[in-house]
Design a protein around this motif. Structure first.
Motif, mmCIF file in Angstrom:
data_model
loop_
_atom_site.group_PDB
_atom_site.id
_atom_site.type_symbol
_atom_site.label_atom_id
_atom_site.label_comp_id
_atom_site.label_asym_id
_atom_site.label_seq_id
_atom_site.Cartn_x
_atom_site.Cartn_y
_atom_site.Cartn_z
ATOM 1 N N LEU A 28 -13.744 -15.193 12.523
ATOM 2 C CA LEU A 28 -13.171 -13.859 12.374
ATOM 3 C C LEU A 28 -13.023 -13.551 10.895
ATOM 4 O O LEU A 28 -12.443 -14.347 10.144
ATOM 5 C CB LEU A 28 -11.807 -13.771 13.046
ATOM 6 N N THR A 29 -13.536 -12.400 10.491
ATOM 7 C CA THR A 29 -13.447 -11.973 9.101
ATOM 8 C C THR A 29 -12.844 -10.584 9.066
ATOM 9 O O THR A 29 -13.375 -9.659 9.676
ATOM 10 C CB THR A 29 -14.849 -11.951 8.439
ATOM 11 N N LEU A 30 -11.735 -10.439 8.342
ATOM 12 C CA LEU A 30 -11.087 -9.150 8.137
ATOM 13 C C LEU A 30 -11.438 -8.702 6.730
ATOM 14 O O LEU A 30 -11.244 -9.463 5.771
ATOM 15 C CB LEU A 30 -9.564 -9.287 8.287
ATOM 16 N N THR A 31 -11.991 -7.496 6.615
ATOM 17 C CA THR A 31 -12.338 -6.972 5.301
ATOM 18 C C THR A 31 -11.649 -5.641 5.071
ATOM 19 O O THR A 31 -11.170 -5.001 6.005
ATOM 20 C CB THR A 31 -13.866 -6.765 5.142
ATOM 21 N N GLY A 32 -11.655 -5.244 3.816
ATOM 22 C CA GLY A 32 -11.133 -3.933 3.445
ATOM 23 C C GLY A 32 -12.177 -2.867 3.715
ATOM 24 O O GLY A 32 -13.226 -3.128 4.310
ATOM 25 N N PRO A 33 -11.922 -1.657 3.252
ATOM 26 C CA PRO A 33 -12.806 -0.533 3.558
ATOM 27 C C PRO A 33 -14.155 -0.631 2.846
ATOM 28 O O PRO A 33 -14.284 -1.241 1.779
ATOM 29 C CB PRO A 33 -12.017 0.678 3.063
ATOM 30 N N ALA A 34 -15.168 -0.001 3.439
ATOM 31 C CA ALA A 34 -16.526 -0.042 2.901
ATOM 32 C C ALA A 34 -16.606 0.598 1.516
ATOM 33 O O ALA A 34 -17.364 0.141 0.664
ATOM 34 C CB ALA A 34 -17.491 0.654 3.864
ATOM 35 N N ALA A 38 7.284 -5.148 11.258
ATOM 36 C CA ALA A 38 7.661 -3.748 11.438
ATOM 37 C C ALA A 38 6.408 -2.891 11.473
ATOM 38 O O ALA A 38 5.340 -3.302 11.029
ATOM 39 C CB ALA A 38 8.563 -3.307 10.292
ATOM 40 N N ASP A 39 6.529 -1.675 12.000
ATOM 41 C CA ASP A 39 5.391 -0.764 12.009
ATOM 42 C C ASP A 39 4.932 -0.538 10.576
ATOM 43 O O ASP A 39 5.719 -0.125 9.725
ATOM 44 C CB ASP A 39 5.776 0.583 12.637
ATOM 45 N N PRO A 40 3.661 -0.799 10.304
ATOM 46 C CA PRO A 40 3.189 -0.623 8.936
ATOM 47 C C PRO A 40 3.058 0.850 8.576
ATOM 48 O O PRO A 40 2.448 1.614 9.313
ATOM 49 C CB PRO A 40 1.826 -1.307 8.951
ATOM 50 N N ASP A 41 3.694 1.243 7.488
ATOM 51 C CA ASP A 41 3.633 2.631 7.044
ATOM 52 C C ASP A 41 2.588 2.834 5.957
ATOM 53 O O ASP A 41 2.035 3.904 5.816
ATOM 54 C CB ASP A 41 4.990 3.093 6.510
ATOM 55 N N ASP A 42 2.323 1.817 5.169
ATOM 56 C CA ASP A 42 1.332 1.968 4.118
ATOM 57 C C ASP A 42 0.248 0.904 4.250
ATOM 58 O O ASP A 42 0.319 0.038 5.113
ATOM 59 C CB ASP A 42 1.988 1.929 2.733
ATOM 60 N N ARG A 43 -0.741 0.996 3.392
ATOM 61 C CA ARG A 43 -1.899 0.103 3.465
ATOM 62 C C ARG A 43 -1.503 -1.365 3.367
ATOM 63 O O ARG A 43 -2.000 -2.192 4.122
ATOM 64 C CB ARG A 43 -2.882 0.472 2.364
ATOM 65 N N ALA A 44 -0.603 -1.708 2.455
ATOM 66 C CA ALA A 44 -0.213 -3.119 2.279
ATOM 67 C C ALA A 44 0.453 -3.660 3.538
ATOM 68 O O ALA A 44 0.169 -4.786 3.962
ATOM 69 C CB ALA A 44 0.708 -3.269 1.080
ATOM 70 N N GLU A 45 1.324 -2.883 4.153
ATOM 71 C CA GLU A 45 1.983 -3.331 5.378
ATOM 72 C C GLU A 45 0.990 -3.420 6.532
ATOM 73 O O GLU A 45 1.043 -4.354 7.327
ATOM 74 C CB GLU A 45 3.136 -2.397 5.736
ATOM 75 N N ARG A 46 0.073 -2.462 6.615
ATOM 76 C CA ARG A 46 -0.943 -2.499 7.678
ATOM 77 C C ARG A 46 -1.834 -3.725 7.493
ATOM 78 O O ARG A 46 -2.136 -4.423 8.457
ATOM 79 C CB ARG A 46 -1.788 -1.217 7.653
ATOM 80 N N GLU A 47 -2.231 -3.983 6.259
ATOM 81 C CA GLU A 47 -3.073 -5.145 5.999
ATOM 82 C C GLU A 47 -2.349 -6.444 6.350
ATOM 83 O O GLU A 47 -2.934 -7.338 6.952
ATOM 84 C CB GLU A 47 -3.506 -5.157 4.530
ATOM 85 N N ALA A 48 -1.062 -6.525 6.025
ATOM 86 C CA ALA A 48 -0.281 -7.723 6.367
ATOM 87 C C ALA A 48 -0.229 -7.908 7.884
ATOM 88 O O ALA A 48 -0.360 -9.028 8.385
ATOM 89 C CB ALA A 48 1.119 -7.628 5.784
#
Length: 188
Positions: free
Chosen positions: A67-73, A41-51
């Motif tokens: 490929l490396t996905l990281t969180g914010p700086a 589903a369209d991610p509405d919050d950070r956890a859904e966007r990260e998933a």
């Protein structure tokens, strides 16, 4: 375009065009056609966007490209996910990477002149992180056993709906001669 740039653009595609870009990527580069992640589903919050972002990178697990996905700086860019090909190639387990800063890949270089070049590359990374911009540099990294390798690394910010960087994606393309010597697939 190179595989590295095509992959970064695919991961960063808007929600409506991701599947189209993924199909194009599979077709243009002759990749495994089973690379389609489950629709979320369209991610509405950070956890859904990260998933959603993890699903996208996981769909590219077997590309001959790290490929490396990281969180914010501002949180020291903690590793969220690293694709399977790169974990296998470098010998790192996901549980050893999750939550750590990608600096753990950095390797010293015994040649002082080359070391200065890699220091400049690391400075370019820091500048990109602070200015929310893209960068591509050649850098010296290491496998889990300490074996060094040189890679072309492209770093790209991933922006959320509010226009701020929520994550970063990096594509690491090891030098083809080193990849072949290690028994892996040479990068495109």
């Amino acid at each position: 375009m190179t595989l590295r740039r095509d992959v970064l653009a695919t991961v960063d595609a808007d929600r409506g065009s991701f599947r189209t870009r993924l199909s194009t990527l599979v077709e243009e580069h002759g990749l495994d056609g089973e690379l389609v992640p489950p629709r979320s589903a369209d991610p509405d919050d950070r956890a859904e966007r990260e998933a959603m972002l993890v699903d996208r990178v996981r769909a590219l697990d077997d590309l001959p490209l790290g490929l490396t996905l990281t969180g914010p700086a501002f949180r020291d860019t903690p590793i969220v996910y690293v694709n399977r090909w790169f974990r296998d190639w470098t010998g790192y387990a996901m549980e050893d990477l999750r939550g750590r800063n990608p600096r753990l890949f950095q390797a010293p270089d015994p040649d002082a002149e080359v070391r200065a070049d890699f220091r400049d590359a690391r400075a370019d990374f820091r500048e990109a992180l602070s200015t929310w911009s893209r960068v591509t540099v050649e850098i010296r990294n290491r496998r889990s056993d300490g074996t060094p390798f040189t890679a072309l690394v492209s770093l790209r910010p991933l922006f959320g709906d509010a226009g701020t960087v929520t994550h970063w994606i990096a594509a690491q393309e090891p030098k083809s001669t080193e990849t072949r010597e290690a028994g892996g697939n040479a990068p495109e």
